[in-house]
Design an enzyme around this catalytic site. Structure first.
Site, PDB file in Angstrom:
ATOM      1  NE  ARG A  39      -2.377  -1.878   3.263  1.00  0.00           N
ATOM      2  CZ  ARG A  39      -2.950  -2.207   4.416  1.00  0.00           C
ATOM      3  NH1 ARG A  39      -4.169  -1.757   4.680  1.00  0.00           N
ATOM      4  NH2 ARG A  39      -2.340  -2.971   5.289  1.00  0.00           N
ATOM      5  CG  ASP A  58     -10.802   2.031  -3.815  1.00  0.00           C
ATOM      6  OD1 ASP A  58     -10.771   1.505  -4.938  1.00  0.00           O
ATOM      7  OD2 ASP A  58     -10.157   1.590  -2.845  1.00  0.00           O
ATOM      8  CE  LYS A 101     -11.587   3.709  -0.084  1.00  0.00           C
ATOM      9  NZ  LYS A 101     -11.350   2.357   0.444  1.00  0.00           N
TER      10      LYS A 101
END
Length: 469
Positions: free
Chosen positions: A244, A319, A349
């Protein structure tokens, strides 16, 4: 100097017709194990004017008190559902091509050749040369040596031993013997007990929690196999940790996904097999000499949801970054199960901070529809459960979820158990726990057949993209 070595040198230097034929028919690579008086020594010859294992077999080393042994038998294709699907598609393409060819030939039947007839085709057939008994033995031994050259070795760290055992069972091989433990002070202790010299080594190790321990185990296993003269090292990473952190979103932060890739590459890997990387650009963090195969874990989920009785199905991306993944999942369902009325929606979001969502907005219509939220991973499940509530509030009949990696950190498992979702489907890229098994809303599918088929195709130099058509 051993008997085998001195005999090989005399054979190469000899000028007899038999020796010249033996040297001419050298094999690509073979391993010769010489056993004499209870002591064993290993000798290896490469291509060129060196003595080959095939020549040793042709001359019958067993009569001189020397045994010849090759690597393990060739790997058998597991023929999983993914490989069978690829074969079916290939056969359909061949049938269509043959039908087009027949129709073309039928339309051109009236056209005749104006050139004179050639000679009888039987006169043009070239008969194979007649080999002597020694040359036939040499040919057979050479084919056998080439067939068994370069064996496969499969190892697994402590990251997900159950997945490694399942992959080995599907491939029909045994996991390699290795010790991956800890010293008294907590340092990682790695020792490979099997011979990996000249072998193709596959190391299965997801870098899941505890992330740093599993990464260190993987790095030391790579280093150990390289120092033991492995031919090629392929790392199979079902879950890629630090994925991430793939770009700088603010000042003075690392790009950890690239740093982990540089660490593995510096240890000397030849290939990476991963499942649903968080971002596709992670493949570019490895150099051009280290190809990365990013497998689509959605292929496993497509078979699961394709057998459900879905009413007006809609695939939802949680998303904006996951729209491409959701679109591929939608196209896979439509192609494999003839679902032409599948919709696509997206949730936008806004995060207050990492792990906390401030607001969610829906783009698309989900009224009176069965929704499938598709994502690559579920961490604390806060975003997923809130997205399910938004879909139910917008009129959705049922809400399902699919993710390749179920981390379920902290209260994630409890949140899914108390959510408004009908079912949450994850893959076993991360080892399961008793708490997950007790969760009735959580379904775990196995990614082992997909990984096993990919490992076989890589080892057999077959296409991998054919598995995802």
């Amino acid at each position: 100097m051993s008997v085998a070595t001195s005999f090989s040198r005399r054979l190469v230097l000899s000028k007899t017709p038999l020796s010249r034929a033996l040297v001419r028919q050298t094999s690509t690579r073979a391993s010769v194990v010489a056993a004499n008086d209870g002591a064993s020594s290993h000798h290896q010859w490469k291509s060129g004017a060196a003595f080959s294992a095939a020549a040793a077999t042709a001359l019958g080393f067993a009569a001189a008190g020397t045994a010849v042994a090759f690597c393990q038998t060739s790997l058998k294709d597991p023929m999983t559902v993914y490989a069978q699907h690829a074969v079916d598609l290939e056969q359909m393409e061949l049938i269509e091509q043959e039908q087009k060819t027949n129709s073309t030939n039928t339309s051109n039947n009236s056209i005749k050749a104006t050139s004179p007839a050639t000679e009888d085709a039987s006169k043009l057939v070239v008969t194979p040369p007649i080999l002597s008994v020694e040359e036939e033995k040499l040919e057979a031994a050479t084919r056998k040596a080439k067939k068994h050259a370069g064996g496969l070795k499969l190892f697994s760290g402590n990251g997900n031993m159950a997945l490694g055992l399942e992959i080995a069972k599907i491939l029909g091989v045994s996991l390699g013997k290795a010790t991956v433990g800890r010293f008294a002070d907590g340092e990682v202790n790695v020792q490979i007990h099997d011979n990996v010299r000249g072998k193709d080594v596959y190391i299965i190790q997801p870098t899941c929690p505890p992330v740093n321990d599993n990464i260190m185990e993987l790095l030391l296993m790579i280093s150990t196999c390289n120092r033991a003269s492995a031919r090629r090292i392929t790392v199979v990473i079902p879950y890629y940790g630090y994925a991430r952190q793939d770009r700088k979103m603010q000042a003075r932060v690392p790009i950890s996904a690239a740093d982990v890739a540089r660490l593995m590459e510096s240890m000397g890997i030849d290939r990476v097999i991963a499942v649903d990387l968080h971002c596709g650009q992670i493949q570019g963090f490895f150099g051009p000499r280290v190809p990365v195969d990013n497998l689509d874990g959605g292929m496993v989920g497509i078979d699961h949801f394709g057998n459900k009785d879905l009413h007006n199905p809609v695939v939802v991306s949680p998303d904006a970054g996951g729209v491409y993944r959701a679109k591929k999942f939608k196209e896979g369902l439509a192609h494999k199960y003839d679902m032409d009325d599948i919709g696509l929606a997206m949730i936008i979001k806004q995060r207050a901070r990492a792990g906390t969502v401030d607001q969610m907005d829906l783009v698309g219509d989900v009224n009176d529809c069965d929704c499938i939220i598709v994502d690559d991973m579920i961490d604390s499940a806060g975003t997923l459960c809130k997205a399910a509530e938004v879909l139910i509030a917008k009129g959705a009949r049922r809400v399902f979820a699919f993710a390749s990696h179920g981390l379920l950190s902290g209260p994630g498992n409890d949140r899914i158990a108390n959510s408004k979702m009908e079912e949450c489907v994850i893959l076993n890229t991360i080892p399961s726990t008793p708490q997950r098994a007790a969760n009735e809303k959580l379904t775990e599918l196995s990614v082992a057949p997909l990984l096993a088929q990919t490992i076989f195709n890589v080892h057999a130099r077959k296409s991998i993209s054919a598995l995802f058509k």
